[in-house]
Design a protein around this motif. Structure first.
Motif, PDB file in Angstrom:
ATOM      1  N   LYS A 113      -0.231  11.364   1.615  1.00  0.00           N
ATOM      2  CA  LYS A 113      -0.797  12.395   2.489  1.00  0.00           C
ATOM      3  C   LYS A 113      -1.011  13.705   1.736  1.00  0.00           C
ATOM      4  O   LYS A 113      -0.152  14.124   0.965  1.00  0.00           O
ATOM      5  CB  LYS A 113       0.142  12.661   3.662  1.00  0.00           C
ATOM      6  N   VAL A 157       0.855  -1.187   0.000  1.00  0.00           N
ATOM      7  CA  VAL A 157       0.000   0.000   0.000  1.00  0.00           C
ATOM      8  C   VAL A 157       0.888   1.233   0.000  1.00  0.00           C
ATOM      9  O   VAL A 157       1.863   1.297   0.748  1.00  0.00           O
ATOM     10  CB  VAL A 157      -0.896   0.014   1.254  1.00  0.00           C
ATOM     11  N   ASP A 177       1.243   4.950   1.030  1.00  0.00           N
ATOM     12  CA  ASP A 177       0.624   5.869   1.973  1.00  0.00           C
ATOM     13  C   ASP A 177       0.799   7.294   1.439  1.00  0.00           C
ATOM     14  O   ASP A 177       1.919   7.768   1.303  1.00  0.00           O
ATOM     15  CB  ASP A 177       1.345   5.678   3.326  1.00  0.00           C
ATOM     16  N   GLU A 200      -4.773  10.068   2.558  1.00  0.00           N
ATOM     17  CA  GLU A 200      -5.218  10.579   3.854  1.00  0.00           C
ATOM     18  C   GLU A 200      -5.048  12.081   3.917  1.00  0.00           C
ATOM     19  O   GLU A 200      -4.071  12.624   3.405  1.00  0.00           O
ATOM     20  CB  GLU A 200      -4.413   9.931   4.985  1.00  0.00           C
ATOM     21  N   LYS A 215      -3.496   4.622  -0.426  1.00  0.00           N
ATOM     22  CA  LYS A 215      -4.387   5.114   0.615  1.00  0.00           C
ATOM     23  C   LYS A 215      -4.171   6.619   0.764  1.00  0.00           C
ATOM     24  O   LYS A 215      -3.103   7.061   1.183  1.00  0.00           O
ATOM     25  CB  LYS A 215      -4.083   4.397   1.938  1.00  0.00           C
ATOM     26  N   PRO A 251       5.313   9.535   5.234  1.00  0.00           N
ATOM     27  CA  PRO A 251       4.462   8.860   4.245  1.00  0.00           C
ATOM     28  C   PRO A 251       5.272   8.614   2.971  1.00  0.00           C
ATOM     29  O   PRO A 251       6.300   9.261   2.745  1.00  0.00           O
ATOM     30  CB  PRO A 251       3.331   9.871   4.002  1.00  0.00           C
ATOM     31  N   ASP A 252       4.807   7.683   2.136  1.00  0.00           N
ATOM     32  CA  ASP A 252       5.561   7.389   0.919  1.00  0.00           C
ATOM     33  C   ASP A 252       5.515   8.560  -0.056  1.00  0.00           C
ATOM     34  O   ASP A 252       6.510   8.927  -0.657  1.00  0.00           O
ATOM     35  CB  ASP A 252       4.960   6.147   0.230  1.00  0.00           C
ATOM     36  N   THR A 259      11.306   5.673   1.268  1.00  0.00           N
ATOM     37  CA  THR A 259      10.159   4.844   0.929  1.00  0.00           C
ATOM     38  C   THR A 259      10.592   3.420   0.572  1.00  0.00           C
ATOM     39  O   THR A 259      11.647   3.204   0.002  1.00  0.00           O
ATOM     40  CB  THR A 259       9.345   5.478  -0.224  1.00  0.00           C
TER      41      THR A 259
END
Lengths: 462, 314
Positions: free
Chosen positions: A71, A67, A69, A99, A97, A120-121, A355
């Motif tokens: 942001k 997944v 991530d 967010e 995902k 985050p990635d 990452t």
């Protein structure tokens, strides 16, 4: 069987004992004690700052991410971004995902993550912060990826935005995501009621002032316009550059707040604050956007990033959007080059240097930054796109409001000036607070500007 | 009963005192081991979540911190000099004390009266208790947001109700009072519950004797309740002062960055937050918080000394 039921009984018995203990504890108010102990221990401040080495360690290439991530800070863009990412997931098989963390907390969180090695990635980067992150080596260097990628050619984007995310040694740390311009929003029914023609490209700041003063009602039921001190990019920066002033020089070592032309512009803005705007306390408490969208203010300058939330408003059809007013510096009665200015800025897609699966993350960046991805972003009405010529569809994402003004400004109607910023942007935040005094007493505007210039010069010299 | 008070004031009831491991019986040893086992999670939590940050904060106060905690340079006492000479710090300390002066006495006085009223037999007693305790259950940020809109100058309920145009939380003259009022409102229920606990400790006999002697309810309140509940009062005063001096969330949520009253309301912790998270100057922020720590410690010492003189123990 017998064994089982015996166990069950034992367990049952134990549970009962446990309940008994809890009951006794409750009676003795141990719970209350714990509560008070927590309070007494209180808030001990921890500013976690772990050693730098941790961030790099997470980078074990070859591992496949399950997944990604991602942001962002704008909840209004979330659905659109998620849609585009899902389209990428269909071909890549990697879930994304998305967010949302609001602007202030976004940077607190990102910094904490950067310090602790848990970024985050993939995330949005902004001109105000990017230098810090580039210098610390926290962002994935994209040069090699871009060189091998046919979908990304940095010449296709607005060059100022590309350059924001380029380090001093010429490496690229983000692919441009979008660009934004500023336009003047007005409330049609208020203009109709007052019998004033809607704003258009013939308006100067003087015209805006006169209209605003007429629309401003003494009983505070209606204000001519809004523009609190925190609206710099979508507020006074535009008038400053339109008057030929500046906020910070190109070498990023001198403030422009004491420049005569800046002062002239701010005095003009001061007139508007005095005669057209809501009291500063009202603007600070309620916010510019809420005052405009609740039909309390007749005009407001808003960046294109407000569009997704404004267009969903029930009353949106009552609002119009015009290009910003200009300053007729040479007095020839028409808008010439450089007289109408819109500040513009643009976000970039950056990845964490640590990452897990940089190839997959870059592949997603490439998808988001490619012509198709950028077209999709505009089409879905997320934002205007940084890829030159892909934003036309953005205008068509709503039929309630005519958004042409935002695009016209980028296509010649206005001079685009990139958002003034520097590596240490503390001065911009400080100016927002220092201006509060000038907003409350506009006769002090020039003095406040000069004192901001002094403290800004001191901060830039550090 | 009375566990809360006795734990808070540890010198009472030291039944066992210090025991040597070798002199313990087997049972006592087992008990001690289990006791240790039970407090270990708490101790670990305290060490990692409280003590480590304290040490780290003090350490950082001697540094000019770099981005992302890297490249810190030792600057000795420079941060301390800067904080002492900064008007902003002393201003914020003054604001914090102002807030505490409103919040602590008012919330305690009101809570005590409520506790006494709700300690009697009456209908819907637990209903009332629940209602008064509810603000404590609500998230402080949510409480602050609701009050922010009640106070709002343009649309706020208060101004609509009274047909006024007061900028409750933006006028430097009285914004701190408006903030303090919210603080009082949100903590009353909690203090009240503690007082209710304390009231259970007062033997009924005193009241009965007083009634026979013809003392009025008011006399009973001031001459029996107030002195006998004073261990609880003292405990609340102490913890509330500490908590009030650390006020942050109310101000952070209610006072916007461009609020004209910011300079007159920002607390030490608020300014600390600004320096650490907005201005990215962690060393300076840490130094401010060290000063606050010292200040709170001083106040606690003074209160502990007063304890012997003021508080009445049965």
């Amino acid at each position: 069987m017998l064994e089982n039921s015996k166990h069950a009984r034992e367990r049952n018995c134990q549970t009962k004992k446990l309940f008994k203990i809890v009951e006794v504890f409750m009676k003795r108010k141990v719970v209350a004690l714990i509560l008070t102990a927590i309070m007494a221990a209180g808030m001990v401040t921890g500013c976690g700052s772990n050693s730098a080495s941790e961030t790099a360690e997470g980078n074990s290439a070859g591992e496949k991410a399950e997944v990604i991530d991602l942001k962002v800070w704008d909840s209004k863009q979330k659905d659109g971004i998620q849609t585009i990412c899902d389209e990428w997931t269909e071909t890549s098989g990697v879930d994304v995902k998305v967010e949302v963390v609001d602007w202030d907390n976004y940077w607190t969180l990102l910094e904490a993550g950067a310090s602790g090695g848990e970024m985050p990635d993939l995330f949005w980067m902004h001109s105000q912060y990017v230098q810090k992150y580039m210098d610390a080596g926290l962002l994935l260097k994209l040069d090699d990826y871009i060189a091998e990628d046919d979908a990304i050619d940095l010449n296709n984007y607005y060059q100022d935005i590309v350059n924001i995310y380029k380090s001093s040694d010429g490496s690229q740390y983000a692919v441009p995501k979008d660009y934004d311009t500023i336009a003047l929003w007005y409330n049609k029914s208020m203009f109709d009621e007052a019998g004033i023609a809607y704003p258009d490209e013939t308006w100067t700041w003087e015209t805006m002032y006169e209209a605003g003063a007429k629309l401003n009602k003494a009983d505070s039921s209606q204000y001519g316009m809004v523009g609190n001190t925190d609206a710099n990019q979508e507020g006074y920066y535009n008038i400053i550059y339109s008057y030929g002033g500046y906020v910070i020089n190109d070498a990023k070592d001198k403030s422009g707040y004491d420049d005569p032309k800046t002062l002239e512009a701010m005095e003009m803005y001061g007139k508007m604050i005095e005669d057209c705007m809501a009291p500063q306390s009202v603007m600070a408490e309620t916010g510019n956007a809420d005052l405009f969208t609740s039909n309390t203010a007749a005009m407001g300058m808003f960046g294109s990033w407000y569009v997704p939330s404004f267009k969903e408003n029930e009353g949106a059809s009552n609002w119009g959007v015009s290009v910003l007013p200009y300053h007729d510096a040479n007095g020839n009665g028409q808008c010439d080059e450089g007289e109408r200015v819109s500040i513009y800025n643009g976000l970039g897609w950056s990845a964490s240097a640590g990452t897990e699966d940089p190839d997959a993350v870059y592949d997603l960046i490439s998808f988001l930054g490619s012509k198709e991805g950028q077209l999709r972003q505009a089409e879905l009405g997320v934002t205007m796109s940084a890829y030159v010529g892909t934003s036309k569809a953005w205008k068509n994402s709503t039929d309630v409001i005519d958004l042409s003004a935002y695009l016209d400004e980028a296509e010649g109607a206005a001079t685009l000036v990139i958002m003034p910023s520097s590596r240490n942007a503390v001065w911009a935040e400080e100016a927002k607070q220092s201006f509060v005094a000038a907003w409350n007493d506009t006769s002090t505007m020039a003095d406040v500007c000069r004192s901001i210039a002094d403290s800004m010069n001191a901060s830039l010299a550090q | 009963m009375g566990t809360v008070m006795q734990m808070a004031v540890p010198k009472i009831n030291e039944r066992r005192g210090h025991m040597k491991w070798s002199k313990m019986t087997k049972g006592e040893k087992t008990e001690a081991k289990w006791g240790l086992a039970f407090v270990t999670p708490t101790i670990i939590g305290l060490l990692t979540l409280n003590f480590y940050p304290i040490v780290k904060t003090i350490y950082m106060s001697f540094f000019k911190t770099g981005d992302f905690g890297r490249g810190n340079t030792f600057v000795g006492l420079q941060n301390y000099k800067n904080v002492i000479t900064s008007g902003e710090f002393w201003g914020s300390l003054f604001n914090t004390v102002k807030y505490a002066i409103i919040e602590v006495p008012l919330s305690i006085a009101i809570a005590l009266v409520l506790a006494v009223l709700l300690n009697r037999k009456m209908r819907f007693r637990s209903g009332y208790r629940t209602i008064f305790f509810l603000p404590m259950v609500a998230a402080p940020a949510a409480v602050a947001m609701v009050w922010k809109w009640l106070y709002n100058q343009q649309y706020g309920l208060l101004n609509q109700l009274f047909h006024t145009d007061v900028s409750w939380i933006s006028d430097p003259k009285h914004a701190w009072i408006a903030l303090g009022a919210v603080g009082v409102w949100s903590i009353i229920g909690y203090n009240m519950v503690l007082f209710l606990g304390g009231l259970q400790d007062i033997p009924r006999d005193y009241y009965e004797a007083a009634q026979i002697d013809g003392a009025s309810e008011l006399h009973q309140f001031f001459n029996i309740t107030v002195p006998l509940v004073s261990p609880t009062t003292f405990f609340i005063v102490q913890t509330r002062i500490i908590a009030a001096l650390q006020v942050f969330d109310l101000i952070y949520m209610m006072i916007d960055k461009t609020n004209a009253a910011l300079k007159n309301t920002q607390s030490v912790v608020y300014v600390f937050y600004q320096y650490v998270f907005t201005y990215d100057n962690k060393g300076y922020g840490a130094t401010m918080i060290v000063f606050l720590l010292i200040f709170i410690m001083l106040i606690t010492v003074v209160l502990q000394k007063l304890d012997k003189k003021i508080v009445f123990y049965n």
